[in-house]
Design an enzyme around this catalytic site. Structure first.
Site, PDB file in Angstrom:
ATOM      1  N   LYS A  68       8.683  12.362 -71.997  1.00  0.00           N
ATOM      2  CA  LYS A  68       8.486  12.096 -70.663  1.00  0.00           C
ATOM      3  C   LYS A  68       6.814  12.006 -70.605  1.00  0.00           C
ATOM      4  CE  LYS A  68       8.481  15.158 -66.331  1.00  0.00           C
ATOM      5  NZ  LYS A  68       9.117  16.021 -65.631  1.00  0.00           N
ATOM      6  N   SER A 144      11.417  16.026 -61.797  1.00  0.00           N
ATOM      7  CA  SER A 144      10.747  14.825 -62.118  1.00  0.00           C
ATOM      8  C   SER A 144      10.997  14.203 -63.524  1.00  0.00           C
ATOM      9  CB  SER A 144       8.943  15.395 -62.119  1.00  0.00           C
ATOM     10  OG  SER A 144       8.989  16.781 -63.020  1.00  0.00           O
ATOM     11  N   SER A 168      12.925  20.272 -62.708  1.00  0.00           N
ATOM     12  CA  SER A 168      12.483  18.936 -63.043  1.00  0.00           C
ATOM     13  C   SER A 168      13.376  18.495 -64.191  1.00  0.00           C
ATOM     14  CB  SER A 168      11.142  18.642 -63.175  1.00  0.00           C
ATOM     15  OG  SER A 168      10.400  18.650 -62.091  1.00  0.00           O
TER      16      SER A 168
END
Length: 463
Positions: A68, A144, A168
């Protein structure tokens, strides 16, 4: 594509070659990513060269992996945090956690999309554009860690990195039909060096299609790192072994009452209730109960701590650039949070950290009475793209709470929590169920998760 554990075993036995596996993952990314926008930066040539030179001998040697683009950095790739303000930053070195992934034998193919600074339960940054849910491309992949979720759910790679500061990992896992596990605070080495004390809410781990992949990845990276500001209680000897170990008869609490006070979608509540009935059928003792804590104060404290960390990061970046903040540096919602946090005083920040401490202490008696808490992962079903729109702050004020209200309390308390893909809504989209245990009791969750996965397996990629 098989799960990471199976792929690693095939490579180890010589039934597959690592280069063939990586070439297939690259082909899938190139074929599937244009429709989903999950991967935002790639290093395909570098990855193939690493395979040809010889990979470290580890539990996941030759397995393709994505990281990520937030919280950790991959040397040579942009480290944008999903923000135009950081768009031209190139990471000089791997973060400590990324180095551990490499040591485990994982082959890093690139980085995945994230909302600006992770401040959205949907991955729709202005910098890279929205990530689309492979189950239905008109809908959100969550946030996220939405880019990682879409990449794994679509079968580009079997496992990808995420982090979780308010849900997230668990939120996008719920929306994309994945297994998402948030370890205890301090279990996994933290974000980039220097932010640890400032950001006690966020933890690092992965999104997977199987329970065993998550457990084995945690085994591979969870050793304490010297200098880390937080350390979890001693780990299980083997989380991977826990997956195949009976959990015994657990004391399970079920709660479908939204901590925010807003309604919970019927599909989300029904999924949690069905999971509780499944646990009962597996020999666990289930009752309805909820922990007692000040949810409003905890939510305000979480927002204050996260805003303060972003404020400091933005100011450091502006100091590097030697200029003031420009109108197009930040998305409107982030700019609102930035402007609000500039008036925060030192004592207000300390009081927020004090509330984080007190919330954890308030939650402790409940988890002495119960081994596991079951809740919905999110209070609403998978939203269409555009519902959570950071270019329209009002949409965030109106809609954001229902997506983090069940998950975020356990970032505040530092407890391990997981989302399991156990249901679908009336339109066929995934619905996750959250399971929470006491601090340090990842073993309890992995044992229960393994038992549930064997009893009711789920599809590993989008049907």
């Amino acid at each position: 594509m098989d799960d990471a554990t199976a792929l690693a075993g095939d490579i180890r036995r010589g039934e597959l070659k690592a280069r063939e596996v990586i070439e297939e993952a690259i082909r899938r990314i190139e074929q599937r990513n244009p429709a989903l926008n999950a991967v935002v930066n790639s290093r395909f040539d570098e990855a193939l060269a690493e395979v040809d030179r010889g990979l470290p001998e580890g539990p996941f040697t030759g397995v393709p992996f994505l990281v990520k683009d937030l919280g950790v950095e991959v040397a040579g790739l942009p480290a944008t945090r999903g923000s135009r303000l950081f768009a031209d930053v190139i990471a000089a070195q791997d973060s400590p956690l990324v180095a551990r992934y490499r040591k485990a034998g994982l082959v890093l193919l690139g980085t995945t999309n994230t909302p600006e600074f992770g401040k959205n339960a949907s991955t729709e940054p202005l910098l890279h554009g929205p990530t689309r849910n492979p189950w239905r491309t008109t809908h959100s992949a969550g946030g996220s860690s939405g880019g990682s979720a879409a990449a794994v759910a679509s079968g580009m790679v079997p496992v990808a990195h995420g982090n979780d500061g308010g849900g997230s990992i668990r939120i996008p896992s719920s929306m994309c039909g994945l297994f998402g596990f948030k370890p205890s605070r301090g279990r996994v080495p933290g974000a980039s060096i220097g932010d640890g004390f400032a950001y006690p809410l966020s933890v690092q781990h992965v999104l997977t299609t199987t329970v065993r992949d998550s457990a084995a990845l945690l085994d591979a990276v969870c050793a304490p790192m010297p200098g880390e500001p937080y350390n979890a209680p001693p780990a299980s000897i083997s989380y991977a072994a826990d997956v195949n170990t009976s959990p015994g008869s657990l004391r399970v609490a079920l709660c479908t009452s939204n901590p925010s006070g807003h309604p919970t979608a019927s599909a989300c509540a029904a999924a949690a209730e069905a999971a509780a009935k499944l646990c009962e059928s597996l020999g666990h003792h289930v009752s309805e109960a909820a922990p007692a804590y000040d949810a409003a104060a905890a939510g305000q404290a979480s927002a204050a701590v996260m805003s303060a960390v972003s404020l400091a990061a933005i100011r450091r970046r502006l100091a590097e650039l030697g200029r003031e903040l420009a109108d197009d540096d930040l998305e409107p919602f982030t700019r609102f949070l930035y402007d609000r946090s500039t008036s925060m005083t030192a004592d207000q920040y300390v009081e927020a950290l004090r509330t984080v401490d007190l919330t954890g202490r308030a939650m402790t008696p409940f988890f002495e009475q119960y081994d596991v808490l079951i809740t919905p992962t999110i209070a609403g079903t998978v939203p269409p793209l555009g519902l959570l729109d950071t270019s329209r702050p009002q949409s965030m004020f109106e809609n954001a709470a229902q997506y983090a209200s069940y998950a975020s309390p356990f970032n505040i308390t530092g407890q391990p929590a997981m989302s399991m893909p156990l249901a679908r809504d009336e339109t066929g989209l995934p619905v996750g169920v959250q399971f929470v245990a006491a601090v340090g009791r990842e073993d309890v969750l992995f044992r229960l998760a393994g038992q549930i996965e064997r009893a009711t397996p789920w599809p590993r990629t989008v049907p």
